[in-house]
Design an enzyme around this catalytic site. Structure first.
Site, PDB file in Angstrom:
ATOM      1  N   GLU A   1       0.679  -1.092   0.029  1.00  0.00           N
ATOM      2  CA  GLU A   1       0.069  -0.163   0.004  1.00  0.00           C
ATOM      3  C   GLU A   1       0.779   1.130  -0.066  1.00  0.00           C
ATOM      4  O   GLU A   1       2.170   1.078   0.077  1.00  0.00           O
ATOM      5  CB  GLU A   1      -0.889   0.030   1.203  1.00  0.00           C
ATOM      6  CG  GLU A   1      -1.849  -0.957   0.993  1.00  0.00           C
ATOM      7  CD  GLU A   1      -2.954  -0.941   2.514  1.00  0.00           C
ATOM      8  OE1 GLU A   1      -3.252  -0.004   2.707  1.00  0.00           O
ATOM      9  OE2 GLU A   1      -3.196  -2.251   2.996  1.00  0.00           O
TER      10      GLU A   1
ATOM     11  N   HIS B   1      -8.493   9.546   4.182  1.00  0.00           N
ATOM     12  CA  HIS B   1      -8.015   8.453   2.933  1.00  0.00           C
ATOM     13  C   HIS B   1      -8.223   8.741   1.677  1.00  0.00           C
ATOM     14  O   HIS B   1      -9.482   9.573   1.477  1.00  0.00           O
ATOM     15  CB  HIS B   1      -8.973   7.136   3.417  1.00  0.00           C
ATOM     16  CG  HIS B   1      -8.350   6.154   2.740  1.00  0.00           C
ATOM     17  ND1 HIS B   1      -8.460   5.681   1.104  1.00  0.00           N
ATOM     18  CD2 HIS B   1      -7.759   4.774   3.210  1.00  0.00           C
ATOM     19  CE1 HIS B   1      -7.971   4.617   0.921  1.00  0.00           C
ATOM     20  NE2 HIS B   1      -7.568   3.962   2.059  1.00  0.00           N
TER      21      HIS B   1
ATOM     22  N   ARG C   1      -0.346   8.895   2.291  1.00  0.00           N
ATOM     23  CA  ARG C   1      -1.551   9.012   2.195  1.00  0.00           C
ATOM     24  C   ARG C   1      -1.856  10.698   2.196  1.00  0.00           C
ATOM     25  O   ARG C   1      -2.802  11.065   1.564  1.00  0.00           O
ATOM     26  CB  ARG C   1      -2.281   8.472   3.284  1.00  0.00           C
ATOM     27  CG  ARG C   1      -3.252   7.454   2.968  1.00  0.00           C
ATOM     28  CD  ARG C   1      -3.821   6.647   3.958  1.00  0.00           C
ATOM     29  NE  ARG C   1      -3.675   5.278   3.581  1.00  0.00           N
ATOM     30  CZ  ARG C   1      -4.315   4.571   4.539  1.00  0.00           C
ATOM     31  NH1 ARG C   1      -4.730   4.890   5.640  1.00  0.00           N
ATOM     32  NH2 ARG C   1      -4.365   3.245   4.146  1.00  0.00           N
TER      33      ARG C   1
ATOM     34  N   HIS D   1     -10.607   9.353   7.806  1.00  0.00           N
ATOM     35  CA  HIS D   1     -10.276   7.819   8.042  1.00  0.00           C
ATOM     36  C   HIS D   1      -9.923   7.376   9.274  1.00  0.00           C
ATOM     37  O   HIS D   1     -10.033   6.397  10.025  1.00  0.00           O
ATOM     38  CB  HIS D   1      -9.644   7.518   6.867  1.00  0.00           C
ATOM     39  CG  HIS D   1      -8.892   5.998   6.861  1.00  0.00           C
ATOM     40  ND1 HIS D   1     -10.147   5.030   6.572  1.00  0.00           N
ATOM     41  CD2 HIS D   1      -7.910   5.477   6.758  1.00  0.00           C
ATOM     42  CE1 HIS D   1      -9.513   4.000   6.599  1.00  0.00           C
ATOM     43  NE2 HIS D   1      -8.067   3.938   6.579  1.00  0.00           N
TER      44      HIS D   1
ATOM     45  N   ARG E   1      -0.022   8.237   9.696  1.00  0.00           N
ATOM     46  CA  ARG E   1       0.023   6.876   9.771  1.00  0.00           C
ATOM     47  C   ARG E   1       0.407   6.090   8.491  1.00  0.00           C
ATOM     48  O   ARG E   1      -0.227   6.270   7.596  1.00  0.00           O
ATOM     49  CB  ARG E   1      -1.113   6.400  10.408  1.00  0.00           C
ATOM     50  CG  ARG E   1      -1.252   4.721  10.573  1.00  0.00           C
ATOM     51  CD  ARG E   1      -2.645   4.183  11.184  1.00  0.00           C
ATOM     52  NE  ARG E   1      -3.403   4.766  10.196  1.00  0.00           N
ATOM     53  CZ  ARG E   1      -3.965   3.868   9.316  1.00  0.00           C
ATOM     54  NH1 ARG E   1      -3.449   2.436   9.274  1.00  0.00           N
ATOM     55  NH2 ARG E   1      -5.032   3.976   8.447  1.00  0.00           N
TER      56      ARG E   1
HETATM   57  C1  SIN Z   1      -7.068   0.346   2.990  1.00  0.00           C
HETATM   58  O1  SIN Z   1      -7.528  -0.596   2.722  1.00  0.00           O
HETATM   59  O2  SIN Z   1      -6.912   1.415   2.260  1.00  0.00           O
HETATM   60  C2  SIN Z   1      -6.983   0.876   4.642  1.00  0.00           C
HETATM   61  C3  SIN Z   1      -5.706   0.536   5.302  1.00  0.00           C
HETATM   62  C4  SIN Z   1      -5.490   1.321   6.384  1.00  0.00           C
HETATM   63  O3  SIN Z   1      -6.017   2.461   6.606  1.00  0.00           O
HETATM   64  O4  SIN Z   1      -4.379   1.041   6.995  1.00  0.00           O
END
Ligand code: SIN
Length: 535
Positions: free
Chosen positions: A113, A238, A284, A345, A380
């Site tokens: 991610e 998010h 993010r 988020h 985070r």
């Molecule tokens: C996501 O699946 O994008 C959320 C994961 C997260 O917030 O750590």
């Protein structure tokens, strides 16, 4: 009514359930939750849990990625501690029955991610939280020492400081007053150790992918009991929640970008390449700000996330939840890009705790999203939250178990709840109206891009609403709506006050008045001391 337990745990997401399972061999546990046991943010987590998979794995790069995402505000000792616990955390979850996805070679399938330099995220397709919650709830239900109270919401903590006849050198938590929502009765729960694991506060904002229960209860009640809070200005937005008039902020996991998804404008232009070397997989804060900028610059309501190039079979297999949900809204992500917008988020700040999750109030532990442990800093790293939830549940369990024997000889009496002269309200519309006003105000003035003028405007509105809430709170019988309203108002005020203190831009806090980072003056946590009895 009065109940007692060795351990009172409020909140039933990954952190609360893990703690309960860790301590239940040694004492009685009361688990309190304001809806059904699995109605939690954990259950909605899609992406997964970031963890080094074995003791000889690459801890250094996970530490480095966490520090970079946190914009140099994470506490290096806490980052080392939490990342170092990764293999144990995964082993615990597997022991409790969690089934993570495996690849064709039957090895765990690790995904990636934003902000991660490599694949290290354990997942259960695109519904990791649902699988974790399922397994942990089953384990809790099978444990004879754990009693679950559903539909009970915490009103306030009980501390020694409340009782003027029992003043001691340190403020100690003795349990909590909890409203039985169905019976409309406040019960008194005495406990040697109280653990707040109530999750985040996304409902403070108008648009959020958090569940309805995310009203910052743990942060608000701990602060009212005298615990300090830290870094409340760092609300994570998010980058990608589904944009559709009927979708209630459904998350489109960052794993979609981790597996190759590309953000585009409505004309098809990909826009992340010139924003950051990691392009669509930048941390993010950077992606959310870039989307916000594109939408404002081009007057668009949303941007688009395109993963069509990966092929329909792959998409349906890897992202079954997202595929099905999008289809329900008429969007086929195998053949068209998904319209997305940022939404509130994750609260990176929270109750300030030590390296065992204990707050400034003795015997009050705060774990999971309600806590500020120092792991996340100013932003985070994706999928570090589930890791933190289990790691700090373990650390808090260790600390409380070490003290349990001495605590058992020492249990002061506590006063029952006093509802004074409160009557039933005949104007509940005030609660709904104030709730809406706070959320709109926070979205408009305390969002992704801030200014001092907007923050001050928000502060004066919220303080006005606070006065009304306090008056209402003391005059009328409490309801769960009123408790939540009181909590979101408190959390909103703490966020705005913290944001006003940080006169720089760092991580998730971006202000046009101070657009640069100022390491000389602000490379430190923003702390707000706990309330005194007069607040
Ligand atoms: C996501 O699946 O994008 C959320 C994961 C997260 O917030 O750590």
């Amino acid at each position: 009514m009065k109940l007692t337990a060795d351990f009172l745990v409020i909140g039933t997401g990954i952190a609360g359930l893990s703690y309960a399972l860790k301590v239940a061999e040694k004492g009685s546990v009361l688990l309190v939750t304001k809806r059904q046991v699995d109605f939690t943010a954990t259950r909605l987590a899609q992406g997964g849990i970031a963890a080094v998979s074995s003791e000889d794995g690459d801890f250094a790069s996970h530490i480095e990625d966490t520090m970079v995402a946190g914009a140099d505000l994470s506490n290096p000792e806490i980052v080392d501690l939490a990342v170092g616990m990764g293999p144990r955390v995964i082993a615990d979850l597997i022991d409790w029955g969690v089934q993570f996805s495996r690849n064709a070679q039957n090895e765990y399938d690790l995904t990636r991610e934003g902000g991660h330099s490599q694949r290290r995220i354990f997942h259960a397709k695109d519904a990791t939280g649902r699988e974790i919650e399922r397994a942990l709830v089953a384990a809790v239900h099978n444990h004879p020492a754990i009693q679950v109270l559903e539909n009970h919401i915490a009103v306030d903590l009980i501390t020694e400081a409340d009782d003027q006849t029992q003043q001691t050198a340190e403020n100690r938590c003795l349990g909590a007053y909890v409203l039985d929502i169905a019976a409309q009765e406040v019960i008194t729960i005495g406990a040697h150790f109280t653990v707040l694991a109530t999750g985040g506060a996304g409902k403070v904002y108008l648009f959020t992918c958090n569940p309805d229960v995310a009203t910052g209860d743990g942060v608000a009640i701990a602060w009212r009991a005298g615990a300090a809070v830290a870094n409340m200005e760092f609300m994570q937005f998010h980058p990608t929640t589904l944009f559709h008039p009927n979708a209630k902020s459904f998350l489109i996991s960052e794993a979609v970008r981790g597996e190759g998804g590309i953000l585009r404008r409505s004309d098809g232009t990909a826009f992340m390449a010139d924003q950051h070397p990691l392009k669509d997989l930048a941390p993010r804060d950077i992606v959310a700000r870039a989307i916000d900028h594109q939408m404002k610059k081009h007057g668009d309501d949303c941007v688009f996330l395109d993963i069509t190039h990966k092929g329909a079979d792959y998409i349906r297999d890897r992202f079954p939840t997202i595929y099905t949900t999008c289809l329900e809204y008429g969007i086929d992500m195998t053949s068209e890009p998904i319209p997305v917008v940022p939404a509130a988020h994750y609260l990176c700040g929270g109750v300030q705790v030590d390296s065992h999750g204990e707050s400034g109030v003795k015997n009050l532990f705060v774990i999971g999203e309600s806590a500020c442990t120092g792991l996340h800093g100013a932003n985070r790293l994706a999928s570090n939250s589930l890791l933190e939830g289990v790691a700090f549940a373990e650390l808090a369990a260790q600390a409380s178990l070490e003290r349990l024997a001495s605590a058992q000889n020492d249990f002061p009496s506590i006063a029952p709840w006093d509802s004074g002269k409160a009557t039933d309200s005949d104007e509940e519309v005030i609660v709904a109206h104030n709730w809406e006003e706070i959320r709109r105000c926070m979205w408009s003035y305390v969002g992704i891009v801030r200014t001092t003028k907007r923050l001050n405007r928000a502060l004066s509105r919220i303080q006005l609403i606070q006065k009304e809430i306090i008056e209402y709170y003391w005059n009328f019988n409490i309801t769960s709506d009123l408790i939540e309203l009181r909590n979101i108002a408190t959390v909103a005020e703490l966020i705005v006050k913290s944001a006003l203190q940080r006169k720089e831009s760092r991580g998730l806090h971006f202000t046009l008045d101070y657009p640069e980072r100022d390491d000389l003056n602000y490379k430190q946590d923003t702390i707000i001391a706990g309330a005194t009895n007069t607040e």
